[in-house]
Design an enzyme around this catalytic site. Structure first.
Site, PDB file in Angstrom:
ATOM      1  N   LYS A   1       1.123  -1.058  -0.101  1.00  0.00           N
ATOM      2  CA  LYS A   1      -0.227  -0.350   0.354  1.00  0.00           C
ATOM      3  C   LYS A   1      -0.010   1.214   0.100  1.00  0.00           C
ATOM      4  O   LYS A   1       2.248   1.584   0.599  1.00  0.00           O
ATOM      5  CB  LYS A   1      -1.158   0.156   1.233  1.00  0.00           C
ATOM      6  CG  LYS A   1      -2.238   1.004   1.561  1.00  0.00           C
ATOM      7  CD  LYS A   1      -3.163   0.469   0.100  1.00  0.00           C
ATOM      8  CE  LYS A   1      -4.469   0.890  -0.096  1.00  0.00           C
ATOM      9  NZ  LYS A   1      -5.417   0.801  -0.569  1.00  0.00           N
TER      10      LYS A   1
ATOM     11  N   ASP B   1      -7.257   4.071  -5.350  1.00  0.00           N
ATOM     12  CA  ASP B   1      -7.828   3.913  -3.478  1.00  0.00           C
ATOM     13  C   ASP B   1      -8.141   5.447  -3.545  1.00  0.00           C
ATOM     14  O   ASP B   1      -8.815   6.278  -4.612  1.00  0.00           O
ATOM     15  CB  ASP B   1      -6.936   3.843  -2.242  1.00  0.00           C
ATOM     16  CG  ASP B   1      -7.328   3.633  -1.201  1.00  0.00           C
ATOM     17  OD1 ASP B   1      -8.083   2.572  -1.015  1.00  0.00           O
ATOM     18  OD2 ASP B   1      -7.273   4.715  -0.023  1.00  0.00           O
TER      19      ASP B   1
HETATM   20  P1  NDP Z   1     -12.943   7.973  -2.621  1.00  0.00           P
HETATM   21  O1  NDP Z   1     -12.192   8.582  -2.439  1.00  0.00           O
HETATM   22  O2  NDP Z   1     -13.070   7.506  -4.751  1.00  0.00           O
HETATM   23  O3  NDP Z   1     -14.185   8.023  -2.099  1.00  0.00           O
HETATM   24  C1  NDP Z   1     -14.381   7.895  -1.200  1.00  0.00           C
HETATM   25  C2  NDP Z   1     -16.414   8.412  -0.435  1.00  0.00           C
HETATM   26  O4  NDP Z   1     -16.083   8.528   1.141  1.00  0.00           O
HETATM   27  C3  NDP Z   1     -16.053   9.956  -0.498  1.00  0.00           C
HETATM   28  O5  NDP Z   1     -17.318   9.799  -1.238  1.00  0.00           O
HETATM   29  C4  NDP Z   1     -15.395  11.125   0.642  1.00  0.00           C
HETATM   30  O6  NDP Z   1     -16.274  11.849   0.183  1.00  0.00           O
HETATM   31  C5  NDP Z   1     -16.548  10.274   1.502  1.00  0.00           C
HETATM   32  N1  NDP Z   1     -15.719   9.889   3.088  1.00  0.00           N
HETATM   33  C6  NDP Z   1     -14.476  10.131   3.415  1.00  0.00           C
HETATM   34  N2  NDP Z   1     -14.665  10.669   4.331  1.00  0.00           N
HETATM   35  C7  NDP Z   1     -15.770  10.793   5.139  1.00  0.00           C
HETATM   36  C8  NDP Z   1     -15.929  10.733   6.134  1.00  0.00           C
HETATM   37  N3  NDP Z   1     -15.470  10.640   7.115  1.00  0.00           N
HETATM   38  N4  NDP Z   1     -17.471  10.391   6.216  1.00  0.00           N
HETATM   39  C9  NDP Z   1     -18.415  10.114   5.491  1.00  0.00           C
HETATM   40  N5  NDP Z   1     -17.357   9.786   4.144  1.00  0.00           N
HETATM   41  C10 NDP Z   1     -16.410   9.920   3.712  1.00  0.00           C
HETATM   42  O7  NDP Z   1     -12.497   6.290  -2.206  1.00  0.00           O
HETATM   43  P2  NDP Z   1     -12.532   5.448  -2.799  1.00  0.00           P
HETATM   44  O8  NDP Z   1     -14.335   4.986  -2.637  1.00  0.00           O
HETATM   45  O9  NDP Z   1     -11.752   4.498  -3.892  1.00  0.00           O
HETATM   46  O10 NDP Z   1     -12.779   3.913  -1.361  1.00  0.00           O
HETATM   47  C11 NDP Z   1     -13.227   4.061  -0.721  1.00  0.00           C
HETATM   48  C12 NDP Z   1     -13.007   2.826   0.644  1.00  0.00           C
HETATM   49  O11 NDP Z   1     -12.976   2.123   0.102  1.00  0.00           O
HETATM   50  C13 NDP Z   1     -10.880   3.322   1.214  1.00  0.00           C
HETATM   51  O12 NDP Z   1     -11.448   2.729   2.437  1.00  0.00           O
HETATM   52  C14 NDP Z   1     -11.001   1.979   0.394  1.00  0.00           C
HETATM   53  O13 NDP Z   1      -9.987   1.944   0.809  1.00  0.00           O
HETATM   54  C15 NDP Z   1     -12.002   1.393   0.069  1.00  0.00           C
HETATM   55  N6  NDP Z   1     -11.160   0.940  -1.400  1.00  0.00           N
HETATM   56  C16 NDP Z   1     -10.859   1.478  -2.437  1.00  0.00           C
HETATM   57  C17 NDP Z   1     -11.180   0.152  -3.091  1.00  0.00           C
HETATM   58  C18 NDP Z   1     -10.766   0.385  -4.879  1.00  0.00           C
HETATM   59  O14 NDP Z   1     -10.882   0.188  -5.640  1.00  0.00           O
HETATM   60  N7  NDP Z   1     -11.267   2.498  -5.575  1.00  0.00           N
HETATM   61  C19 NDP Z   1     -10.396  -1.588  -3.210  1.00  0.00           C
HETATM   62  C20 NDP Z   1     -10.764  -1.583  -1.957  1.00  0.00           C
HETATM   63  C21 NDP Z   1     -11.264  -1.207  -1.293  1.00  0.00           C
HETATM   64  P3  NDP Z   1     -15.560  13.286  -0.141  1.00  0.00           P
HETATM   65  O15 NDP Z   1     -14.755  12.881  -1.705  1.00  0.00           O
HETATM   66  O16 NDP Z   1     -16.279  14.591  -0.182  1.00  0.00           O
HETATM   67  O17 NDP Z   1     -13.910  13.353   0.262  1.00  0.00           O
END
Ligand code: NDP
Length: 445
Positions: free
Chosen positions: A124, A164
């Site tokens: 990571k 990520d």
């Molecule tokens: P993104 O950055 O695309 O999305 C994250 C989302 O969560 C955004 O909508 C963000 O809002 C929101 N967010 C951030 N902090 C908070 C909070 N404290 N409370 C509520 N909402 C929040 O990330 P991903 O979708 O790629 O990743 C999300 C999760 O999934 C992470 O834990 C990541 O490690 C995990 N993951 C991702 C993978 C992938 O393929 N992308 C694979 C496996 C796991 P805003 O944009 O307004 O900050």
């Protein structure tokens, strides 16, 4: 094994690394039976070795913003374990990034990647750089500076980063462009690439789709499905987007999405053109959640709260770590939730997990539920090696099959005497055994 002594010793070596220590404890707590049945693991020091990364790169990332100011961020890559394949895991760009968070994510990645059945080790990386509100030029200069340091450490058979939080198609493009220039080769060194230059179809939606396929398998164990179920999702990023689409396709109704400032409750369901609208907002770098309630008047923005207070059948936390607390879990249980599937990594605190398990709720941990993202990255690596592209249906059907096998592995290794499937234990045991056995074969190294 004396878990408390082990954790105390680890904490002395890595004081204050809370997320990392939390992730290690959560895994080790479930391995007691396996360790008793396999005393050779203790003799070979497998646990002592598996909890420490092989190596960590830390570097400074200087870059110039549009006003000509010089900025300096920190960059990291944690190469955790490559017993079963090259290091593989995402890059996260977010102001909260620190070594503890990347070590927790890298540690979890070892077992997740092992569960996918594909040959990938765990790693990571990332930076405390915040791409939000930055121009394309600023993001490009940052990515180029980041790669200037990282490139000698990675390669298609060495370490293959992906996206990520904060690292999507745009960032992967700039990172790949810089790598290509420095290494003078066009290889599958990153996944999540554009479809015209080595990417795989279905990769952007794979994590959310995979999470939904996994939860569908969990629901099947109770002879039910998504059809007619109310679903609460948190976040509206890459994972939440794919989950919202697939849940809707399978007949569920998505009631919520959220951001750091609050959540949207849409009793009519978030589907179709509403999902497209959210994507537009996201692409334009705007605040995502609030404008939704202006565009769709039936929906309500609830400021400063998390979506877990909304009554639902299935909860899918898809935002970030430790976003679902004990009190949230208690409300969900009181409101009759039957399945909680973690799209994000470690979104539920240990106390929340305990509430779900005590109440015999179907609870799927991130390392199993969200493994579809890295699994499809693995499929992207396979296509790159073969120098061909599969059609979307082929990738999707392989992803679906992988999620079903991960579910089977969890049931096989996690079913308790009363028939309750402890998916946390199942995922940890299945993921651990493959890596531990590979480490045994390869000697103390
Ligand atoms: P993104 O950055 O695309 O999305 C994250 C989302 O969560 C955004 O909508 C963000 O809002 C929101 N967010 C951030 N902090 C908070 C909070 N404290 N409370 C509520 N909402 C929040 O990330 P991903 O979708 O790629 O990743 C999300 C999760 O999934 C992470 O834990 C990541 O490690 C995990 N993951 C991702 C993978 C992938 O393929 N992308 C694979 C496996 C796991 P805003 O944009 O307004 O900050």
């Amino acid at each position: 094994m004396d878990l408390e002594k082990f954790m105390n010793d680890l904490e002395k070596k890595h004081p204050g690394e809370m997320e990392y220590l939390q992730a290690v404890r959560e895994v080790l707590e479930t391995l007691e039976d396996v360790l008793q049945e396999n005393p050779q693991f203790e003799t070979a020091g497998i646990l002592k070795r598996i909890v420490e990364p092989d190596r960590i790169f830390t570097f400074k990332v200087p870059w110039v913003d549009d006003n000509g100011n010089v900025n300096v961020n920190l960059g990291y890559r944690v190469q955790f374990n490559n017993a079963i394949g090259p290091y593989k895991g995402g890059l996260r760009f977010h102001p909260s990034v620190n070594l503890s968070i990347l070590k927790f994510l890298g540690f979890e990645q070892i077992f997740k990647n092992s569960l996918t059945t594909l040959p990938m080790g765990g790693g990571k990386g990332g930076s405390d750089f915040d791409p939000k509100g930055k121009s394309d030029g600023e993001v490009m200069r940052f990515c180029q500076s980041f790669m200037l340091e990282l490139w000698p450490a990675i390669g298609p058979d060495t370490d293959v980063p992906a996206g990520d939080i904060g690292v999507g198609g745009r960032e992967i493009g700039f990172l790949f462009g810089a790598y290509k220039k420095l290494a003078r080769e066009h290889t599958g060194v990153l996944t999540g690439k554009g479809i015209n230059w080595g990417g795989s179809l279905v990769r952007p939606e794979a994590t959310g789709y995979g999470a939904t396929y996994f939860a569908e398998e969990m629901l099947k164990t109770k002879n039910t499905s998504y059809a007619g179920k109310n679903v609460c999702i948190s976040g509206f990023g890459n994972v939440a987007w794919g989950a919202a689409r697939k849940v809707t396709e399978l007949g569920g109704k998505v009631l919520t999405i959220s951001g750091p400032d609050g959540y949207i409750y849409d009793p009519d369901g978030i589907s179709g053109d509403k999902i497209d609208y959210m994507l537009e907002l996201r692409a334009s770098n705007q605040d995502i959640v609030k404008p939704y309630s202006y565009e769709f008047p039936g929906a309500q923005f609830v400021a400063g709260k998390r979506p877990w207070e909304v009554k639902c059948d299935v909860a899918m936390p898809c935002a970030t770590q430790n976003e679902l607390h004990k009190e949230d879990a208690e409300i969900l249980v009181k409101n009759g939730v039957m399945c909680v599937a973690e799209g994000a990594n470690m979104p539920s605190t240990p106390e929340a997990v305990e509430v779900f398990q005590r109440n015999k709720i179907l609870f799927g941990p991130g390392k199993a539920v969200n493994a579809g993202g890295v699994a499809t990255s693995g499929l992207e690596m396979s296509q790159n090696s073969m120098k061909l592209n599969w059609v979307a249906e082929e990738v999707d059907s392989r992803l679906h099959q992988i999620m079903k096998s991960i579910h089977e592995a969890c049931v096989l290794n996690g079913t308790e005497e009363d028939g309750y499937v402890n998916y946390v234990k199942g995922a940890n045991v299945a993921g651990f055994l493959k890596v531990a056995n590979a480490m045994m074969d390869q000697g103390v190294i």
